[in-house]
Scaffold this motif. Structure first.
Motif, PDB file in Angstrom:
ATOM      1  N   ARG A 114     -30.310 -20.653  12.492  1.00 23.94           N
ATOM      2  CA  ARG A 114     -31.260 -21.330  11.606  1.00 23.94           C
ATOM      3  C   ARG A 114     -32.571 -21.660  12.297  1.00 23.94           C
ATOM      4  O   ARG A 114     -33.650 -21.571  11.694  1.00 23.94           O
ATOM      5  CB  ARG A 114     -30.616 -22.612  11.064  1.00 23.94           C
ATOM      6  N   PHE A 115     -32.492 -22.066  13.559  1.00 23.50           N
ATOM      7  CA  PHE A 115     -33.678 -22.614  14.220  1.00 23.50           C
ATOM      8  C   PHE A 115     -34.365 -21.656  15.185  1.00 23.50           C
ATOM      9  O   PHE A 115     -35.409 -21.991  15.733  1.00 23.50           O
ATOM     10  CB  PHE A 115     -33.313 -23.908  14.944  1.00 23.50           C
ATOM     11  N   ARG A 116     -33.789 -20.487  15.410  1.00 22.36           N
ATOM     12  CA  ARG A 116     -34.459 -19.505  16.272  1.00 22.36           C
ATOM     13  C   ARG A 116     -34.930 -18.316  15.433  1.00 22.36           C
ATOM     14  O   ARG A 116     -34.259 -17.908  14.498  1.00 22.36           O
ATOM     15  CB  ARG A 116     -33.502 -18.983  17.354  1.00 22.36           C
ATOM     16  N   PRO A 117     -36.056 -17.735  15.806  1.00 22.41           N
ATOM     17  CA  PRO A 117     -36.452 -16.478  15.165  1.00 22.41           C
ATOM     18  C   PRO A 117     -35.357 -15.430  15.400  1.00 22.41           C
ATOM     19  O   PRO A 117     -34.683 -15.447  16.439  1.00 22.41           O
ATOM     20  CB  PRO A 117     -37.746 -16.102  15.890  1.00 22.41           C
ATOM     21  N   ALA A 118     -35.169 -14.547  14.452  1.00 22.24           N
ATOM     22  CA  ALA A 118     -34.072 -13.577  14.523  1.00 22.24           C
ATOM     23  C   ALA A 118     -34.070 -12.801  15.847  1.00 22.24           C
ATOM     24  O   ALA A 118     -33.004 -12.531  16.419  1.00 22.24           O
ATOM     25  CB  ALA A 118     -34.166 -12.609  13.347  1.00 22.24           C
ATOM     26  N   GLU A 119     -35.265 -12.467  16.341  1.00 20.30           N
ATOM     27  CA  GLU A 119     -35.333 -11.666  17.574  1.00 20.30           C
ATOM     28  C   GLU A 119     -34.969 -12.464  18.820  1.00 20.30           C
ATOM     29  O   GLU A 119     -34.754 -11.887  19.897  1.00 20.30           O
ATOM     30  CB  GLU A 119     -36.733 -11.059  17.734  1.00 20.30           C
ATOM     31  N   LYS A 120     -34.873 -13.784  18.693  1.00 22.93           N
ATOM     32  CA  LYS A 120     -34.540 -14.619  19.849  1.00 22.93           C
ATOM     33  C   LYS A 120     -33.134 -15.213  19.786  1.00 22.93           C
ATOM     34  O   LYS A 120     -32.735 -15.966  20.673  1.00 22.93           O
ATOM     35  CB  LYS A 120     -35.561 -15.747  19.987  1.00 22.93           C
ATOM     36  N   VAL A 121     -32.395 -14.886  18.746  1.00 20.08           N
ATOM     37  CA  VAL A 121     -31.020 -15.379  18.646  1.00 20.08           C
ATOM     38  C   VAL A 121     -30.204 -14.801  19.794  1.00 20.08           C
ATOM     39  O   VAL A 121     -30.233 -13.596  20.061  1.00 20.08           O
ATOM     40  CB  VAL A 121     -30.394 -14.981  17.291  1.00 20.08           C
ATOM     41  N   ASP A 122     -29.473 -15.662  20.487  1.00 21.60           N
ATOM     42  CA  ASP A 122     -28.676 -15.266  21.651  1.00 21.60           C
ATOM     43  C   ASP A 122     -27.290 -14.836  21.175  1.00 21.60           C
ATOM     44  O   ASP A 122     -26.436 -15.668  20.867  1.00 21.60           O
ATOM     45  CB  ASP A 122     -28.577 -16.440  22.619  1.00 21.60           C
ATOM     46  N   THR A 123     -27.057 -13.540  21.130  1.00 23.72           N
ATOM     47  CA  THR A 123     -25.778 -13.035  20.629  1.00 23.72           C
ATOM     48  C   THR A 123     -24.620 -13.380  21.559  1.00 23.72           C
ATOM     49  O   THR A 123     -23.483 -13.538  21.096  1.00 23.72           O
ATOM     50  CB  THR A 123     -25.838 -11.516  20.412  1.00 23.72           C
ATOM     51  N   ASN A 124     -24.890 -13.499  22.855  1.00 20.69           N
ATOM     52  CA  ASN A 124     -23.832 -13.911  23.786  1.00 20.69           C
ATOM     53  C   ASN A 124     -23.387 -15.347  23.495  1.00 20.69           C
ATOM     54  O   ASN A 124     -22.193 -15.668  23.559  1.00 20.69           O
ATOM     55  CB  ASN A 124     -24.315 -13.801  25.231  1.00 20.69           C
ATOM     56  N   TRP A 125     -24.340 -16.195  23.168  1.00 20.67           N
ATOM     57  CA  TRP A 125     -24.033 -17.576  22.809  1.00 20.67           C
ATOM     58  C   TRP A 125     -23.213 -17.628  21.524  1.00 20.67           C
ATOM     59  O   TRP A 125     -22.233 -18.369  21.430  1.00 20.67           O
ATOM     60  CB  TRP A 125     -25.328 -18.359  22.655  1.00 20.67           C
ATOM     61  N   LEU A 126     -23.600 -16.818  20.543  1.00 18.53           N
ATOM     62  CA  LEU A 126     -22.842 -16.765  19.295  1.00 18.53           C
ATOM     63  C   LEU A 126     -21.409 -16.313  19.542  1.00 18.53           C
ATOM     64  O   LEU A 126     -20.460 -16.884  18.990  1.00 18.53           O
ATOM     65  CB  LEU A 126     -23.520 -15.825  18.297  1.00 18.53           C
ATOM     66  N   SER A 127     -21.240 -15.312  20.373  1.00 13.15           N
ATOM     67  CA  SER A 127     -19.892 -14.814  20.679  1.00 13.15           C
ATOM     68  C   SER A 127     -19.069 -15.859  21.413  1.00 13.15           C
ATOM     69  O   SER A 127     -17.863 -16.001  21.161  1.00 13.15           O
ATOM     70  CB  SER A 127     -19.980 -13.543  21.532  1.00 13.15           C
ATOM     71  N   TYR A 128     -19.717 -16.588  22.304  1.00 18.33           N
ATOM     72  CA  TYR A 128     -19.038 -17.641  23.056  1.00 18.33           C
ATOM     73  C   TYR A 128     -18.493 -18.709  22.114  1.00 18.33           C
ATOM     74  O   TYR A 128     -17.346 -19.161  22.249  1.00 18.33           O
ATOM     75  CB  TYR A 128     -20.029 -18.251  24.052  1.00 18.33           C
ATOM     76  N   GLN A 129     -19.297 -19.108  21.145  1.00 18.17           N
ATOM     77  CA  GLN A 129     -18.855 -20.111  20.172  1.00 18.17           C
ATOM     78  C   GLN A 129     -17.790 -19.541  19.238  1.00 18.17           C
ATOM     79  O   GLN A 129     -16.815 -20.217  18.906  1.00 18.17           O
ATOM     80  CB  GLN A 129     -20.050 -20.643  19.372  1.00 18.17           C
ATOM     81  N   GLN A 130     -17.994 -18.296  18.815  1.00 21.44           N
ATOM     82  CA  GLN A 130     -17.018 -17.679  17.906  1.00 21.44           C
ATOM     83  C   GLN A 130     -15.658 -17.533  18.572  1.00 21.44           C
ATOM     84  O   GLN A 130     -14.607 -17.682  17.907  1.00 21.44           O
ATOM     85  CB  GLN A 130     -17.522 -16.310  17.442  1.00 21.44           C
ATOM     86  N   ASP A 131     -15.650 -17.262  19.866  1.00 18.66           N
ATOM     87  CA  ASP A 131     -14.379 -17.157  20.586  1.00 18.66           C
ATOM     88  C   ASP A 131     -13.616 -18.483  20.564  1.00 18.66           C
ATOM     89  O   ASP A 131     -12.383 -18.499  20.447  1.00 18.66           O
ATOM     90  CB  ASP A 131     -14.622 -16.725  22.033  1.00 18.66           C
ATOM     91  N   LYS A 132     -14.331 -19.601  20.677  1.00 22.01           N
ATOM     92  CA  LYS A 132     -13.672 -20.909  20.579  1.00 22.01           C
ATOM     93  C   LYS A 132     -13.000 -21.072  19.218  1.00 22.01           C
ATOM     94  O   LYS A 132     -11.868 -21.545  19.113  1.00 22.01           O
ATOM     95  CB  LYS A 132     -14.700 -22.042  20.764  1.00 22.01           C
ATOM     96  N   ILE A 133     -13.749 -20.679  18.188  1.00 20.22           N
ATOM     97  CA  ILE A 133     -13.223 -20.788  16.825  1.00 20.22           C
ATOM     98  C   ILE A 133     -11.991 -19.911  16.664  1.00 20.22           C
ATOM     99  O   ILE A 133     -10.950 -20.360  16.163  1.00 20.22           O
ATOM    100  CB  ILE A 133     -14.303 -20.396  15.804  1.00 20.22           C
ATOM    101  N   ASP A 134     -12.088 -18.665  17.099  1.00 15.23           N
ATOM    102  CA  ASP A 134     -10.986 -17.719  16.910  1.00 15.23           C
ATOM    103  C   ASP A 134      -9.738 -18.147  17.668  1.00 15.23           C
ATOM    104  O   ASP A 134      -8.620 -18.064  17.134  1.00 15.23           O
ATOM    105  CB  ASP A 134     -11.415 -16.321  17.345  1.00 15.23           C
ATOM    106  N   ARG A 135      -9.909 -18.592  18.908  1.00 13.69           N
ATOM    107  CA  ARG A 135      -8.737 -19.031  19.678  1.00 13.69           C
ATOM    108  C   ARG A 135      -8.046 -20.212  19.006  1.00 13.69           C
ATOM    109  O   ARG A 135      -6.813 -20.282  18.939  1.00 13.69           O
ATOM    110  CB  ARG A 135      -9.149 -19.405  21.103  1.00 13.69           C
ATOM    111  N   SER A 136      -8.844 -21.133  18.512  1.00 12.13           N
ATOM    112  CA  SER A 136      -8.275 -22.324  17.879  1.00 12.13           C
ATOM    113  C   SER A 136      -7.594 -21.974  16.563  1.00 12.13           C
ATOM    114  O   SER A 136      -6.490 -22.464  16.267  1.00 12.13           O
ATOM    115  CB  SER A 136      -9.368 -23.372  17.656  1.00 12.13           C
ATOM    116  N   LEU A 137      -8.234 -21.132  15.762  1.00 11.18           N
ATOM    117  CA  LEU A 137      -7.616 -20.698  14.509  1.00 11.18           C
ATOM    118  C   LEU A 137      -6.309 -19.960  14.771  1.00 11.18           C
ATOM    119  O   LEU A 137      -5.315 -20.151  14.050  1.00 11.18           O
ATOM    120  CB  LEU A 137      -8.573 -19.801  13.730  1.00 11.18           C
ATOM    121  N   ASN A 138      -6.293 -19.123  15.793  1.00 12.86           N
ATOM    122  CA  ASN A 138      -5.073 -18.390  16.125  1.00 12.86           C
ATOM    123  C   ASN A 138      -3.962 -19.338  16.560  1.00 12.86           C
ATOM    124  O   ASN A 138      -2.784 -19.102  16.260  1.00 12.86           O
ATOM    125  CB  ASN A 138      -5.358 -17.354  17.210  1.00 12.86           C
TER     126      ASN A 138
END
Length: 203
Positions: A114-138
């Motif tokens: 939401r707060f970063r321009p699309a070209e500056k979104v850190d995909t590694n950061w997104l994956s890091y957070q998504q991994d927390k979600i996935d592990r917990s859901l599993n």
């Protein structure tokens, strides 16, 4: 009258609204919308962190954040309604923390986009957070929480339902794929706890 500072979209505020209704306190709490980004909002005087939910007591004392408010409401209700006594209490608290952690990670994903321009979104950061979600859901899928008994959920059940609801609201419900037990659990929660539907988030 207690005052709950929150927003219509907050999953943590939703937790408190559901807990209050389950405990029979809905008519004792006035929900006042808060704008966390507005420096003129009185929230920052009530809670120096400027975060929601914040519960303002009748004497002006403010309690935060959602686990503290949940415990306070349980105390007001006489105890052991949302949080059991003994060793079981720590299991409920830990699972509440894991469900809250899912929301924390999801919010960071939302804010990054939401707060970063699309070209500056850190995909590694997104994956890091998504991994927390996935592990917990599993973990919840492998060891599901009990279904709600007699419409009286505990703190962990409320937290998990709100976490899954937030993933539906903000992240498109992708969590549902391959997690049939969790999907069924949430359907059962929604059927057993009417305040879940009544507190659906919206912008």
């Amino acid at each position: 009258m207690l005052i709950l500072r929150s927003s219509s979209a907050s999953p943590f505020g939703r937790k408190i609204k559901i807990a209050a209704t389950v405990l029979g306190f809905a008519n004792r709490i006035e929900v006042q919308m808060a704008k966390t980004t507005d420096p003129e909002d009185s929230l920052r005087q009530q809670n120096p962190l400027g975060k929601i939910p914040t519960l303002v007591l009748e004497d002006g004392t403010a309690l935060f954040d959602s686990p503290v408010i949940t415990e306070y409401l349980d105390y007001l209700a006489g105890g052991e309604k949302l949080l059991p006594a003994g060793a079981e209490r720590f299991d409920v608290l830990t699972k509440q923390a894991m469900a809250d952690g899912i929301v924390d990670a999801a919010i960071l994903i939302v804010y990054e986009r939401r707060f970063r321009p699309a070209e500056k979104v850190d995909t590694n950061w997104l994956s890091y957070q998504q991994d927390k979600i996935d592990r917990s859901l599993n973990a919840f899928e492998a060891n599901p929480l009990p279904h709600v008994s007699h419409g009286s959920p505990d703190a962990a059940q409320i937290a998990l339902a709100c976490a899954l609801g937030y993933l539906d609201f903000r992240l498109g419900g992708e969590w549902r794929e391959g997690r049939d037990k969790l999907v069924g659990w949430l359907d059962d929660f929604a059927a057993s706890v009417p305040s879940f539907e009544a507190t659906q988030p919206h912008d």
